[in-house]
Motif scaffolding. Sequence first.
Motif, short mmCIF file in Angstrom:
data_model
loop_
_atom_site.label_atom_id
_atom_site.label_comp_id
_atom_site.label_asym_id
_atom_site.label_seq_id
_atom_site.Cartn_x
_atom_site.Cartn_y
_atom_site.Cartn_z
N ILE A 192 -1.28 -4.30 40.85
CA ILE A 192 -0.41 -5.02 41.60
C ILE A 192 -1.11 -6.34 42.05
N TYR A 193 -1.97 -5.86 42.73
CA TYR A 193 -2.57 -7.46 43.25
C TYR A 193 -3.47 -7.98 42.10
N LEU A 194 -3.56 -7.28 41.65
CA LEU A 194 -4.83 -7.86 40.08
C LEU A 194 -3.83 -8.78 39.11
N GLY A 195 -2.44 -8.54 39.17
CA GLY A 195 -1.52 -8.76 38.25
C GLY A 195 -0.63 -8.32 37.15
N PHE A 196 -1.01 -6.71 37.79
CA PHE A 196 -0.24 -6.02 36.62
C PHE A 196 0.97 -5.68 37.21
N ALA A 197 2.45 -5.31 35.99
CA ALA A 197 2.87 -4.68 36.64
C ALA A 197 3.94 -3.60 35.72
N PHE A 198 3.60 -2.71 37.17
CA PHE A 198 3.73 -1.14 35.99
C PHE A 198 5.25 -0.52 36.28
N SER A 199 6.41 -1.58 36.12
CA SER A 199 7.47 -1.68 36.50
C SER A 199 8.03 -2.33 34.86
N ASP A 200 7.18 -2.95 34.00
CA ASP A 200 7.21 -2.94 32.54
C ASP A 200 6.90 -1.93 31.71
N HIS A 201 6.34 -0.86 32.53
CA HIS A 201 5.47 0.19 31.71
C HIS A 201 6.07 1.52 32.01
N LEU A 202 7.03 1.50 33.10
CA LEU A 202 7.46 2.97 33.84
C LEU A 202 8.50 3.70 32.79
N GLY A 203 8.89 3.72 31.29
CA GLY A 203 8.99 4.96 30.45
C GLY A 203 7.59 5.69 30.01
N LEU A 204 6.70 4.77 29.54
CA LEU A 204 5.88 5.20 29.11
C LEU A 204 5.72 6.31 30.41
N ILE A 205 4.84 5.71 31.89
CA ILE A 205 4.36 6.57 32.77
C ILE A 205 5.21 7.77 32.22
N LEU A 206 6.32 7.53 32.98
CA LEU A 206 6.48 8.50 32.82
C LEU A 206 7.49 9.81 32.17
N LEU A 207 7.25 9.35 31.09
CA LEU A 207 6.47 10.54 29.46
C LEU A 207 5.48 11.40 29.73
N LEU A 208 4.46 9.96 29.65
CA LEU A 208 3.25 11.22 29.77
C LEU A 208 3.30 11.74 30.86
N THR A 209 3.57 11.27 31.94
CA THR A 209 3.82 12.03 33.45
C THR A 209 4.84 13.87 33.08
N VAL A 210 5.44 13.71 32.66
CA VAL A 210 6.46 14.93 32.43
C VAL A 210 5.33 15.36 31.51
N ALA A 211 4.67 14.86 30.31
CA ALA A 211 3.91 16.26 29.06
C ALA A 211 2.99 16.77 30.21
N ALA A 212 1.76 16.01 31.59
CA ALA A 212 1.14 16.59 31.96
C ALA A 212 1.51 17.48 32.73
N VAL A 213 2.14 16.95 33.29
CA VAL A 213 3.17 18.15 34.44
C VAL A 213 3.35 19.50 33.66
N ILE A 214 3.83 19.59 32.36
CA ILE A 214 4.06 20.83 31.87
C ILE A 214 2.83 21.48 31.42
N GLY A 215 1.79 20.77 31.26
CA GLY A 215 -0.04 20.80 31.40
C GLY A 215 0.08 22.08 32.35
N THR A 216 0.16 21.60 33.42
CA THR A 216 -0.32 21.32 34.86
C THR A 216 0.21 23.24 35.48
N ARG A 217 1.56 22.96 35.04
CA ARG A 217 2.27 24.40 35.44
C ARG A 217 1.19 25.56 34.78
N VAL A 218 1.28 25.07 33.51
CA VAL A 218 1.26 26.33 32.86
C VAL A 218 -1.12 26.43 32.61
N GLY A 219 -1.78 25.83 32.84
CA GLY A 219 -2.18 25.62 34.17
C GLY A 219 -2.89 26.75 35.21
N ILE A 220 -1.75 26.61 35.72
CA ILE A 220 -2.03 27.43 36.89
C ILE A 220 -1.94 28.28 37.24
#
Length: 253
Positions: A192-220
């Motif tokens: 954020i200090y370097l000028g990146f706007a996370f809010s502009d990519h929030l949809g992609l971040i959330l979709l990838l996170t949901v996929a990652a959490v599914i993989g984590t649950r199976v792995g655990i």
Amino acid sequence: MAELGELSGLTPSLTLGLLLLVCVISAFISAVTGSAGGILMFAALNVAVPLRMLVPIHGAVQLLNNLARIVYVREHIRWDQCIPFFIGCTIGSAAMTLGLANMDWQQLPLILLAVLIFYTVFKPKNLPEIRLQPRSFFWVGIATGTLGIIAGAVDPLLAAFFVRKDMTPKEIVANKSVMQAWCHALKVPAFIYLGFAFSDHLGLILLLTVAAVIGTRVGIALLNRIDSALFFNLMRAALLVAGARIVYQLLTS
């Protein structure tokens, strides 16, 4: 998300689908072996996500994924290792954010990381494991915080200090997850200090996170059934893949 198709040559929807699949697989690998899933995800994103977005988006997804993993293994956290790491990592991340990344030695951390990985994987049995005292994780934090800002994936660096038989697989996964989560959390204010706007990519971040959490649950779930010897063999194999990826990156850059 239209930018996803620019680098891969595929349609944005197909590229997104493949990225979601890779996120499930990489999170599964991280949950079972404690290593290499982050760099696999980073490599996949590198194919489809423009460089200016790569490290911050990867960091945000890994932050949320590691937080999800911590929920399942939180009782195995060793705070005597984590707290010195937090202090060192914060210092390293802040220093790099404030301008050290402009220095012309960005490949040096990757070279050192590759050496450390291959030492861990191929060291003769009569050579010692890297068994740091808890307070020495401060220096691991310095290195991880610095590397995280310029190289993105930090799990191979941390994994080299957790191939040790005096800790259980759950302790290793728990402590690596906490340390990685802290490192990735520091990237949010840094970018954020370097000028990146996370809010502009929030949809992609959330979709990838949901996929990652599914993989984590199976792995655990699988981690609860795996024996220590198999765990360390898988961890070394995952490290070897990560090391090969770094060497390829160095040779082609």
